[in-house]
Write an enzyme that holds these catalytic residues in place. Structure first.
Site, PDB file in Angstrom:
ATOM      1  N   SER A 295       0.859  -1.186   0.000  1.00  0.00           N
ATOM      2  CA  SER A 295       0.000   0.000   0.000  1.00  0.00           C
ATOM      3  C   SER A 295       0.896   1.236   0.000  1.00  0.00           C
ATOM      4  O   SER A 295       1.820   1.350  -0.801  1.00  0.00           O
ATOM      5  CB  SER A 295      -0.936  -0.037   1.206  1.00  0.00           C
TER       6      SER A 295
ATOM      7  N   TYR B 261      -5.092   8.649  -6.070  1.00  0.00           N
ATOM      8  CA  TYR B 261      -4.146   7.615  -5.665  1.00  0.00           C
ATOM      9  C   TYR B 261      -4.560   7.016  -4.326  1.00  0.00           C
ATOM     10  O   TYR B 261      -4.627   5.789  -4.162  1.00  0.00           O
ATOM     11  CB  TYR B 261      -2.743   8.204  -5.575  1.00  0.00           C
TER      12      TYR B 261
ATOM     13  N   LYS C 290      -5.577   3.128  -2.680  1.00  0.00           N
ATOM     14  CA  LYS C 290      -4.848   2.538  -1.563  1.00  0.00           C
ATOM     15  C   LYS C 290      -5.730   2.416  -0.311  1.00  0.00           C
ATOM     16  O   LYS C 290      -5.631   1.427   0.433  1.00  0.00           O
ATOM     17  CB  LYS C 290      -3.600   3.363  -1.255  1.00  0.00           C
TER      18      LYS C 290
END
Length: 285
Positions: free
Chosen positions: A134, A148, A152
């Site tokens: 991650s 982004y 994650k």
């Protein structure tokens, strides 16, 4: 005992470092990446222990084929490392649906497909480790990193539930949260940048400049990260989440403290939303 690994994004950075470390330890590795030619040197050195496969993590339909090929070559898979992915910078209004879905495809749907493909074999052998690479951006975010972090954050939530589901079968999940490591992540031809808008361009100018300027200067050492991950894979027990790097430790600690302070301030008001006199729910987990 030797292990059989599948590592995505194995051509550079932490993925390459993990591949090198596993091979040096005598393990076998299926290295999945978009450009297998980038590890030609490793194939020359480890022709019997390394299988390089062209694979795009977004191609979820090929996940089962990748795993089947790995089993055919080396036997049961002991470790799956979902490492492939890239970064993206842009404000919420600058990132369109296609760009947002791309982050989710790379950081959630791709890893999920590979996990589903390896789990039956791991359950049958009663052991296995799933390593989800991650980011510190998987628990804290900042302006420009929303798309982004969306991928994650989703990966971490999905993986936390997964960990409880597979633990009874002897399978462990490890969520690794690196800060800045000296990989290609920040390279101009790798990092995705949304077209700056008049509205948010000035606000995110420093973020864009910083993300590009740090390329090749990151403090994190991929080889050291690989050694830490390997040691946790080999350990009898390990925490679910592992921050990597000083910045990750500091930023995550700060975020947790701030979150607890905010919760304490609003706890009484939040609790008053329940019906008076009705006991709190009791859940099975």
């Amino acid at each position: 005992m030797t292990k059989n690994w599948i590592i995505t994004g194995a051509s550079s950075g932490i993925g390459r470092a993990l591949t090198e470390a596993a091979l040096a330890a005598g393990d076998c590795v299926v290295a999945a990446m978009r450009r297998p030619e980038r590890i030609a040197d490793l194939l020359t050195t480890y022709p019997d222990a390394l299988l390089a496969v062209r694979h795009d993590v977004r191609d979820t339909a090929s996940a089962a084929h990748l795993v089947a090929g790995a089993v055919e070559r080396f036997g049961a898979i002991d470790v799956l490392v979902n490492n492939g992915g890239v970064g993206q910078i842009g404000a919420a209004e600058e990132i369109d649906d296609r760009q947002l879905r791309d982050m989710l495809d790379q950081h959630l749907f791709g890893p999920a497909a590979l996990v589903r493909a390896v789990l039956p074999g791991m359950r049958e052998q009663g052991k296995g480790t799933i390593v989800q690479i991650s980011s510190q951006g998987g628990r804290v975010s900042f302006p420009g990193a929303g798309s982004y972090s969306a991928g994650k954050f989703a990966l971490e939530g999905w993986s936390e539930a997964l960990a409880g589901e597979v633990e009874p079968f002897g399978i462990r999940v490890l969520i690794v949260e690196p800060s800045r490591f000296r990989t290609g992540f920040n390279a101009p031809d790798v990092l995705k940048l949304a077209t700056p808008s008049k509205t948010y361009g000035p606000l995110l100018a420093a973020v864009r400049a910083d993300m590009l300027a740090v390329d090749g200067k990151q403090e994190g050492d991929p080889a050291r990260a690989a050694d830490i991950i390997r040691s946790l894979v080999d350990a009898e027990s390990a925490p679910l989440r592992v921050p990597l790097g000083r910045e990750a430790v500091r930023r995550l600690a700060t975020a947790h403290r701030r979150g607890l302070e905010e919760l304490d301030k609003i706890a009484a008001l939040s609790e008053s939303a329940d019906f008076p006199g009705v006991p709190e729910s009791v859940r099975p987990v």
